[in-house]
Design an enzyme around this catalytic site. Structure first.
Site, PDB file in Angstrom:
ATOM      1  N   HIS A  69     -34.131  16.707 -50.858  1.00  0.00           N
ATOM      2  CA  HIS A  69     -35.383  16.015 -51.185  1.00  0.00           C
ATOM      3  C   HIS A  69     -36.213  16.864 -52.138  1.00  0.00           C
ATOM      4  O   HIS A  69     -36.559  17.996 -51.830  1.00  0.00           O
ATOM      5  CB  HIS A  69     -36.180  15.725 -49.908  1.00  0.00           C
ATOM      6  CG  HIS A  69     -35.695  14.521 -49.169  1.00  0.00           C
ATOM      7  ND1 HIS A  69     -36.477  13.783 -48.327  1.00  0.00           N
ATOM      8  CD2 HIS A  69     -34.483  13.917 -49.182  1.00  0.00           C
ATOM      9  CE1 HIS A  69     -35.775  12.775 -47.839  1.00  0.00           C
ATOM     10  NE2 HIS A  69     -34.556  12.845 -48.327  1.00  0.00           N
ATOM     11  N   LYS A 123     -41.608  23.626 -39.704  1.00  0.00           N
ATOM     12  CA  LYS A 123     -41.309  25.057 -39.839  1.00  0.00           C
ATOM     13  C   LYS A 123     -40.518  25.676 -38.680  1.00  0.00           C
ATOM     14  O   LYS A 123     -39.950  26.764 -38.832  1.00  0.00           O
ATOM     15  CB  LYS A 123     -42.626  25.845 -39.976  1.00  0.00           C
ATOM     16  CG  LYS A 123     -43.271  25.687 -41.324  1.00  0.00           C
ATOM     17  CD  LYS A 123     -42.568  26.514 -42.371  1.00  0.00           C
ATOM     18  CE  LYS A 123     -42.887  26.092 -43.777  1.00  0.00           C
ATOM     19  NZ  LYS A 123     -41.855  25.269 -44.406  1.00  0.00           N
ATOM     20  N   TYR A 165     -44.310  24.605 -47.986  1.00  0.00           N
ATOM     21  CA  TYR A 165     -43.416  23.577 -47.433  1.00  0.00           C
ATOM     22  C   TYR A 165     -41.949  23.926 -47.701  1.00  0.00           C
ATOM     23  O   TYR A 165     -41.102  23.766 -46.831  1.00  0.00           O
ATOM     24  CB  TYR A 165     -43.765  22.209 -48.030  1.00  0.00           C
ATOM     25  CG  TYR A 165     -43.121  21.061 -47.283  1.00  0.00           C
ATOM     26  CD1 TYR A 165     -43.673  20.575 -46.098  1.00  0.00           C
ATOM     27  CD2 TYR A 165     -41.946  20.469 -47.739  1.00  0.00           C
ATOM     28  CE1 TYR A 165     -43.079  19.537 -45.395  1.00  0.00           C
ATOM     29  CE2 TYR A 165     -41.345  19.424 -47.050  1.00  0.00           C
ATOM     30  CZ  TYR A 165     -41.921  18.968 -45.873  1.00  0.00           C
ATOM     31  OH  TYR A 165     -41.329  17.939 -45.174  1.00  0.00           O
ATOM     32  N   TYR A 170     -46.100  11.581 -45.316  1.00  0.00           N
ATOM     33  CA  TYR A 170     -47.083  12.119 -44.375  1.00  0.00           C
ATOM     34  C   TYR A 170     -48.371  11.328 -44.591  1.00  0.00           C
ATOM     35  O   TYR A 170     -48.970  11.404 -45.667  1.00  0.00           O
ATOM     36  CB  TYR A 170     -47.339  13.600 -44.654  1.00  0.00           C
ATOM     37  CG  TYR A 170     -46.183  14.520 -44.271  1.00  0.00           C
ATOM     38  CD1 TYR A 170     -45.090  14.691 -45.115  1.00  0.00           C
ATOM     39  CD2 TYR A 170     -46.198  15.213 -43.065  1.00  0.00           C
ATOM     40  CE1 TYR A 170     -44.032  15.531 -44.768  1.00  0.00           C
ATOM     41  CE2 TYR A 170     -45.144  16.068 -42.706  1.00  0.00           C
ATOM     42  CZ  TYR A 170     -44.073  16.215 -43.573  1.00  0.00           C
ATOM     43  OH  TYR A 170     -43.037  17.045 -43.215  1.00  0.00           O
ATOM     44  N   PRO A 222     -45.252  20.513 -35.288  1.00  0.00           N
ATOM     45  CA  PRO A 222     -44.168  20.142 -36.205  1.00  0.00           C
ATOM     46  C   PRO A 222     -44.612  19.618 -37.578  1.00  0.00           C
ATOM     47  O   PRO A 222     -43.766  19.376 -38.439  1.00  0.00           O
ATOM     48  CB  PRO A 222     -43.398  19.050 -35.438  1.00  0.00           C
ATOM     49  CG  PRO A 222     -44.345  18.537 -34.416  1.00  0.00           C
ATOM     50  CD  PRO A 222     -45.293  19.638 -34.101  1.00  0.00           C
TER      51      PRO A 222
HETATM   52  P1  RFL Z   1     -34.368  25.882 -28.818  1.00  0.00           P
HETATM   53  O1  RFL Z   1     -33.821  24.883 -29.764  1.00  0.00           O
HETATM   54  O2  RFL Z   1     -35.393  25.446 -27.846  1.00  0.00           O
HETATM   55  O3  RFL Z   1     -33.125  26.479 -28.035  1.00  0.00           O
HETATM   56  C1  RFL Z   1     -33.272  27.298 -26.887  1.00  0.00           C
HETATM   57  C2  RFL Z   1     -31.994  27.195 -26.085  1.00  0.00           C
HETATM   58  O4  RFL Z   1     -32.070  28.078 -24.973  1.00  0.00           O
HETATM   59  C3  RFL Z   1     -31.600  27.405 -23.832  1.00  0.00           C
HETATM   60  N1  RFL Z   1     -32.187  28.080 -22.664  1.00  0.00           N
HETATM   61  C4  RFL Z   1     -31.498  28.906 -21.848  1.00  0.00           C
HETATM   62  N2  RFL Z   1     -30.203  29.295 -21.844  1.00  0.00           N
HETATM   63  C5  RFL Z   1     -29.795  30.138 -20.858  1.00  0.00           C
HETATM   64  N3  RFL Z   1     -30.637  30.605 -19.881  1.00  0.00           N
HETATM   65  C6  RFL Z   1     -31.938  30.239 -19.854  1.00  0.00           C
HETATM   66  N4  RFL Z   1     -32.742  30.689 -18.910  1.00  0.00           N
HETATM   67  C7  RFL Z   1     -32.414  29.344 -20.866  1.00  0.00           C
HETATM   68  N5  RFL Z   1     -33.625  28.789 -21.130  1.00  0.00           N
HETATM   69  C8  RFL Z   1     -33.464  28.028 -22.207  1.00  0.00           C
HETATM   70  C9  RFL Z   1     -32.049  25.982 -24.025  1.00  0.00           C
HETATM   71  O5  RFL Z   1     -31.297  25.059 -23.239  1.00  0.00           O
HETATM   72  C10 RFL Z   1     -31.800  25.811 -25.507  1.00  0.00           C
HETATM   73  O6  RFL Z   1     -30.493  25.355 -25.787  1.00  0.00           O
HETATM   74  O7  RFL Z   1     -34.962  27.140 -29.577  1.00  0.00           O
HETATM   75  P2  RFL Z   1     -34.565  27.835 -30.976  1.00  0.00           P
HETATM   76  O8  RFL Z   1     -33.090  28.068 -31.049  1.00  0.00           O
HETATM   77  O9  RFL Z   1     -35.500  28.952 -31.146  1.00  0.00           O
HETATM   78  O10 RFL Z   1     -34.836  26.716 -32.077  1.00  0.00           O
HETATM   79  C11 RFL Z   1     -36.144  26.307 -32.362  1.00  0.00           C
HETATM   80  C12 RFL Z   1     -36.144  24.846 -32.806  1.00  0.00           C
HETATM   81  O11 RFL Z   1     -35.455  24.073 -31.850  1.00  0.00           O
HETATM   82  C13 RFL Z   1     -37.564  24.297 -32.988  1.00  0.00           C
HETATM   83  O12 RFL Z   1     -38.398  25.270 -33.544  1.00  0.00           O
HETATM   84  C14 RFL Z   1     -37.577  23.069 -33.907  1.00  0.00           C
HETATM   85  O13 RFL Z   1     -36.921  21.984 -33.297  1.00  0.00           O
HETATM   86  C15 RFL Z   1     -39.009  22.656 -34.234  1.00  0.00           C
HETATM   87  N6  RFL Z   1     -39.089  21.410 -35.010  1.00  0.00           N
HETATM   88  C16 RFL Z   1     -38.892  21.414 -36.371  1.00  0.00           C
HETATM   89  N7  RFL Z   1     -38.561  22.548 -37.006  1.00  0.00           N
HETATM   90  C17 RFL Z   1     -38.278  22.523 -38.341  1.00  0.00           C
HETATM   91  O14 RFL Z   1     -37.998  23.583 -38.910  1.00  0.00           O
HETATM   92  N8  RFL Z   1     -38.325  21.382 -39.094  1.00  0.00           N
HETATM   93  C18 RFL Z   1     -38.656  20.189 -38.525  1.00  0.00           C
HETATM   94  O15 RFL Z   1     -38.635  19.165 -39.223  1.00  0.00           O
HETATM   95  C19 RFL Z   1     -38.990  20.183 -37.126  1.00  0.00           C
HETATM   96  N9  RFL Z   1     -39.317  19.039 -36.525  1.00  0.00           N
HETATM   97  C20 RFL Z   1     -39.384  20.202 -34.380  1.00  0.00           C
HETATM   98  C21 RFL Z   1     -39.506  19.013 -35.169  1.00  0.00           C
HETATM   99  C22 RFL Z   1     -39.545  20.114 -33.009  1.00  0.00           C
HETATM  100  C23 RFL Z   1     -39.826  18.905 -32.425  1.00  0.00           C
HETATM  101  N10 RFL Z   1     -39.937  18.895 -31.031  1.00  0.00           N
HETATM  102  C24 RFL Z   1     -39.266  17.966 -30.203  1.00  0.00           C
HETATM  103  C25 RFL Z   1     -40.465  20.065 -30.359  1.00  0.00           C
HETATM  104  C26 RFL Z   1     -39.805  17.814 -34.604  1.00  0.00           C
HETATM  105  C27 RFL Z   1     -40.015  17.747 -33.229  1.00  0.00           C
HETATM  106  C28 RFL Z   1     -40.387  16.412 -32.673  1.00  0.00           C
HETATM  107  C1  PHB Z   2     -38.272  15.033 -38.616  1.00  0.00           C
HETATM  108  O1  PHB Z   2     -37.598  14.339 -39.394  1.00  0.00           O
HETATM  109  O2  PHB Z   2     -37.989  15.103 -37.403  1.00  0.00           O
HETATM  110  C2  PHB Z   2     -39.447  15.776 -39.113  1.00  0.00           C
HETATM  111  C3  PHB Z   2     -39.677  15.848 -40.471  1.00  0.00           C
HETATM  112  C4  PHB Z   2     -40.791  16.516 -40.941  1.00  0.00           C
HETATM  113  C5  PHB Z   2     -41.661  17.111 -40.056  1.00  0.00           C
HETATM  114  C6  PHB Z   2     -41.418  17.055 -38.697  1.00  0.00           C
HETATM  115  C7  PHB Z   2     -40.299  16.376 -38.214  1.00  0.00           C
HETATM  116  O3  PHB Z   2     -42.760  17.738 -40.534  1.00  0.00           O
END
Ligand code: RFL
Ligand code: PHB
Length: 391
Positions: free
Chosen positions: A72, A298, A386, A201, A294
């Site tokens: 993108h 990041k 971004y 957005y 989110p």
């Molecule tokens: P995770 O993905 O939470 O993984 C942690 C893992 O540890 C396991 N765990 C354990 N395992 C063993 N023993 C224990 N005691 C444990 N406790 C936990 C868990 O089961 C899991 O598998 O952390 P990690 O790897 O640091 O990754 C971080 C990302 O997942 C998170 O920052 C992103 O998803 C945030 N996020 C976004 N980030 C972006 O860079 N771009 C995006 O567009 C974006 N959109 C988002 C998002 C997060 C969202 N939510 C649901 C929070 C959109 C949403 C809606």
């Molecule tokens: C997504 O597609 O899940 C998404 C995209 C951009 C954001 C957050 C989440 O800023």
């Protein structure tokens, strides 16, 4: 069991770290409390910074990303019934972002690790990290109903915000910074082609909306909702109606395409930083150490930055005996973390309507959006953040 690096958590942070260490010839064991199917299905991030894509490619897990990821070159800001495109490469010397879901990043990394025959234990729950301040830190864990100990040279807590690793940091040496927001995101996944070819957005007097995608045939969209909302409080029809209202613009060409909703979720919004990110031989990476709302996309990208920094530091130490990078891990990561915190906070407060927002607050937001869309300097600032700061 004994290994060089004990990694807790098989989210993007833990899985990528395992891959980077494997490529550097450093042994590691990954402990993941959930099963493989759960990890591969958990819907979260969608946007990868240019630097994240480069890291995945260089790590040898970029083949499917290169085939299926959508590059993108812009995002759209929508406010005051107007549309404004931010041209990312034009403002950043050629950088863009890629839509490739976190679920797919995790699937690729899991497949690579299993192909390598390297240890990755699902259903292995870490109970505690012990001896973080010693030469031989240990992870106590439960796997197949048996308690065991993983003895390590280093432990990296990649266990997300609700994990156990952070608790092993001595409270007296720790400081945390936190902010919660009085709203959440109601997210949907729908089997319908995205209504626009780039992310939208949208600021509106009814609250924030985000139009995103997972593929050319799957729409991902979010609505700002009050904190404490249950996904079941909204019918699918109500969600589409609300998206329609918040995305409204004075452009006859615009139309929101609706389709069957296949999943809904609610995400609370939080900013959180744990300092330092290292104590002795225990290192924290990703959501275990920091959370961003989110809006800036990041979280996953920060997790990638942390594990790249750790892998580089440990590889350097292993090859040269030089400890400076390991010693500097926390400071190096935190610098980037705070930039992402600042940007995510700024995007969140620029675009969301707080429940107690006054007409003054509304005008300040519109002035902010006007500034970003009329000043090349302000727009460049947004585009640089971004597309991501260098690792
Ligand atoms: P995770 O993905 O939470 O993984 C942690 C893992 O540890 C396991 N765990 C354990 N395992 C063993 N023993 C224990 N005691 C444990 N406790 C936990 C868990 O089961 C899991 O598998 O952390 P990690 O790897 O640091 O990754 C971080 C990302 O997942 C998170 O920052 C992103 O998803 C945030 N996020 C976004 N980030 C972006 O860079 N771009 C995006 O567009 C974006 N959109 C988002 C998002 C997060 C969202 N939510 C649901 C929070 C959109 C949403 C809606
Ligand atoms: C997504 O597609 O899940 C998404 C995209 C951009 C954001 C957050 C989440 O800023």
């Amino acid at each position: 069991m004994r290994t060089t690096v004990g990694i807790i958590g098989a989210g993007p942070a833990g899985l990528l770290l395992a891959r980077l260490l494997q490529n550097a010839g450093i042994a590691a064991v990954v402990l993941e409390s959930r099963d493989r199917e759960y990890v591969e299905r958990r819907q979260r991030a969608g946007i990868l910074e240019q630097g994240t894509v480069d890291v995945l490619r260089a790590a040898g897990v970029g083949a499917r990303l290169d085939r299926e990821g959508l590059t993108h070159d812009g995002i759209e800001l929508r406010f005051d019934r107007r549309r404004h495109r931010v041209d990312l490469p034009a403002l950043t010397g050629g950088r863009s972002v890629t839509v490739y879901a976190q679920t797919e990043v995790c699937k690729d990394l899991i497949a690579a690790r299993l192909t390598d025959g390297a240890p990755l234990l699902f259903g292995a729950e870490a109970l505690a990290v012990e001896g973080a301040g010693t030469e031989r830190p240990r992870v106590r864990y439960r796997h197949q109903r048996r308690e065991s100990v993983l003895e390590c040279d280093y432990v990296v807590g990649c266990d997300g915000f609700w994990g156990v690793a952070r608790a092993a940091m001595p409270p007296a040496l720790t400081r945390t910074y936190e902010r919660t927001y009085p709203f959440a995101w109601l997210g949907i996944l729908a089997d319908v082609a995205p209504s626009h070819d780039e992310l939208v957005y949208a600021h509106s007097d009814r609250g924030f909306a985000l139009l995103s995608m997972r593929s050319p045939s799957v729409t991902r969209a979010y609505l700002q909702v009050p904190e404490g909302t249950d996904a079941g409080d909204w019918t699918h029809g109500q969600i589409w109606d609300e998206l329609d209202r918040r995305l409204e613009v004075d452009d006859p060409a615009w139309r929101l395409a609706r389709g069957p909703v296949t999943a809904t979720s609610v995400t609370p919004m939080r900013s959180y930083v744990h300092e330092p990110m290292r104590h002795g031989r225990l290192f924290l990476a990703g959501d275990a150490a920091h959370i961003v709302p989110p809006t800036g996309a990041k979280g996953l990208n920060l997790a990638v930055g942390d594990v790249v920094t750790f892998a580089r530091a440990l590889t350097t130490y292993t090859r040269t005996g030089e400890t400076a990078l390991l010693d500097g891990y926390s400071a190096a990561c935190l610098r980037r973390v705070w930039q992402a915190e600042r940007f995510s906070y700024a995007m969140t407060t620029l675009l969301h309507r707080a429940p107690d927002a006054t007409p003054f607050d509304d005008r300040i937001q519109l002035a902010g959006l006007d500034r970003v869309t009329t000043s090349r300097a302000a727009e460049t600032d947004l585009a640089e953040a971004y597309t991501g700061f260098p690792f």
